[in-house]
Design a protein around this motif. Structure first.
Motif, PDB file in Angstrom:
ATOM      1  N   VAL A 155       0.835  -1.206   0.000  1.00 59.32           N
ATOM      2  CA  VAL A 155       0.000   0.000   0.000  1.00 59.32           C
ATOM      3  C   VAL A 155       0.867   1.253   0.000  1.00 59.32           C
ATOM      4  O   VAL A 155       0.620   2.220  -0.733  1.00 59.32           O
ATOM      5  N   LEU A 156       1.920   1.215   0.809  1.00 61.16           N
ATOM      6  CA  LEU A 156       2.825   2.356   0.885  1.00 61.16           C
ATOM      7  C   LEU A 156       3.510   2.591  -0.454  1.00 61.16           C
ATOM      8  O   LEU A 156       3.626   3.738  -0.930  1.00 61.16           O
TER       9      LEU A 156
ATOM     10  N   ALA B 243       2.309   9.375  -6.019  1.00 59.36           N
ATOM     11  CA  ALA B 243       3.007  10.653  -5.881  1.00 59.36           C
ATOM     12  C   ALA B 243       3.951  10.876  -7.058  1.00 59.36           C
ATOM     13  O   ALA B 243       4.093  12.003  -7.554  1.00 59.36           O
TER      14      ALA B 243
ATOM     15  N   ALA C 124      -5.741   0.083   5.109  1.00 56.33           N
ATOM     16  CA  ALA C 124      -5.189   0.055   6.463  1.00 56.33           C
ATOM     17  C   ALA C 124      -6.271  -0.241   7.484  1.00 56.33           C
ATOM     18  O   ALA C 124      -6.012  -0.880   8.501  1.00 56.33           O
TER      19      ALA C 124
ATOM     20  N   PHE D 260      -5.479   8.714  -0.919  1.00 56.60           N
ATOM     21  CA  PHE D 260      -5.989   8.820   0.453  1.00 56.60           C
ATOM     22  C   PHE D 260      -7.011   7.725   0.737  1.00 56.60           C
ATOM     23  O   PHE D 260      -6.872   6.946   1.687  1.00 56.60           O
TER      24      PHE D 260
ATOM     25  N   VAL E  27      -5.287  16.525  -8.223  1.00 53.49           N
ATOM     26  CA  VAL E  27      -6.102  16.519  -7.007  1.00 53.49           C
ATOM     27  C   VAL E  27      -6.851  15.187  -6.884  1.00 53.49           C
ATOM     28  O   VAL E  27      -6.913  14.589  -5.798  1.00 53.49           O
TER      29      VAL E  27
ATOM     30  N   ASP F  79       1.166   4.220  -2.809  1.00 53.81           N
ATOM     31  CA  ASP F  79       1.058   5.643  -2.503  1.00 53.81           C
ATOM     32  C   ASP F  79       2.215   6.422  -3.118  1.00 53.81           C
ATOM     33  O   ASP F  79       2.021   7.494  -3.713  1.00 53.81           O
TER      34      ASP F  79
ATOM     35  N   SER G 110      -5.432   4.042   0.645  1.00 48.92           N
ATOM     36  CA  SER G 110      -4.580   3.579   1.750  1.00 48.92           C
ATOM     37  C   SER G 110      -5.356   3.547   3.056  1.00 48.92           C
ATOM     38  O   SER G 110      -5.138   2.649   3.872  1.00 48.92           O
ATOM     39  N   VAL G 111      -6.282   4.488   3.268  1.00 50.56           N
ATOM     40  CA  VAL G 111      -7.060   4.450   4.514  1.00 50.56           C
ATOM     41  C   VAL G 111      -7.933   3.205   4.549  1.00 50.56           C
ATOM     42  O   VAL G 111      -8.021   2.516   5.579  1.00 50.56           O
TER      43      VAL G 111
ATOM     44  N   SER H 182      -4.599  12.512  -5.578  1.00 51.25           N
ATOM     45  CA  SER H 182      -4.358  12.523  -4.133  1.00 51.25           C
ATOM     46  C   SER H 182      -5.570  11.986  -3.384  1.00 51.25           C
ATOM     47  O   SER H 182      -5.424  11.311  -2.361  1.00 51.25           O
ATOM     48  N   VAL H 183      -6.782  12.243  -3.910  1.00 44.19           N
ATOM     49  CA  VAL H 183      -7.975  11.669  -3.269  1.00 44.19           C
ATOM     50  C   VAL H 183      -7.940  10.147  -3.351  1.00 44.19           C
ATOM     51  O   VAL H 183      -8.225   9.440  -2.373  1.00 44.19           O
TER      52      VAL H 183
END
Lengths: 164, 86
Positions: B34-35, B42, B79, B72, B65, B38, B75-76, B68-69
């Motif tokens: 997952v990291l 990026a 996790a 987010f 944008v 991410d 990964s949330v 980035s959503v």
């Protein structure tokens, strides 16, 4: 030495530094030993790298009306990336993705232990209250309850304790 | 000069993406993957920003944008639902 050349050089420096942040994150992902230290390197392109890239865009396009848009894009990333890093780090801690020997201080350990004990006490109280209520109901109806091996919560709690 | 910068940035970002993809394929646990995903997002956002800066347009800004959503939420969610037992 004219203004155009100076601004172009600044843009070039910003772009290359931003790209180097991404490369640093990739090197950190490859070289660091566990999840927590990899998370440390993963935040570089998300915040500072993005800031450098957006600065390059702002300098290259040279219009003031653009600046709020870029600031919004950056602040959005700034708000979301700590939350997701918090969630990943939290579940990484809970699922033991850490090297105990690499940690100097583990402040969260005491908190987790206290929470586990508190939860265990709550389970025990709830189980006792449940047994008492069942006995009272059985006495009222004059029916003997079959013997039971205790509530299933106990089994789960024993498992929790063995892992600490 | 901008063409040289474009080539240099492309090479650096490609190396970074290769590293992130390697970690995503290799990663010992789900959270490592997952990291790495991410970080890959990026890097893609950085590529879009480089394109905008060098070709002087703004078409990719909303895409950044949205990226980035996506990072987010992804990964949330993962996790949140990682199982307690490995």
């Amino acid at each position: 030495m004219n203004l155009q050349l100076v601004l172009d050089s600044i843009v070039a420096v910003c772009l290359i530094c931003g790209a180097l942040m991404s490369l640093a994150a990739a090197v950190g992902l490859l070289r660091f030993p566990d999840l927590m230290s990899r998370m440390h390197s993963a935040t570089k392109p998300q915040v500072l790298g993005l800031l450098l890239m957006l600065t390059a865009i702002a300098i290259q396009l040279r219009s003031w009306s653009l600046v709020p848009l870029l600031v919004i894009a950056w602040i959005f990333q700034l708000l979301t990336s700590p939350v997701s890093a918090h969630m990943v780090g939290r579940s990484g801690y809970r699922t033991k993705h850490r090297h105990e020997e690499l940690l100097k201080i583990d402040d969260l350990d005491q908190v987790v232990e206290a929470a586990a004990q508190y939860r265990a006490g709550e389970y025990r109280r709830a189980a006792e209250a449940g047994e008492k209520a069942e006995e009272a109901a059985a006495e009222q109806q004059d029916i003997a309850l079959p013997d039971r091996d205790g509530p299933p919560e106990n089994a789960r709690f024993d498992d929790d304790e063995s892992r600490h | 000069m901008m063409q040289i910068v474009l080539v240099v940035v492309s090479v650096i970002l490609s190396l970074a993406a290769a590293g992130a993809i390697y970690r995503m394929a290799r990663g010992p646990s789900l959270l490592d993957r997952v990291l790495a995903a991410d970080v890959l997002l990026a890097i893609i956002a950085a590529g879009l920003a480089t394109d905008m800066a060098i070709n002087r347009h703004l078409e990719n800004l909303m895409l950044m944008v949205a990226l980035s959503v996506i990072g987010f939420i992804g990964s949330v969610t993962v996790a949140r639902f990682v199982s307690d037992k490995r």
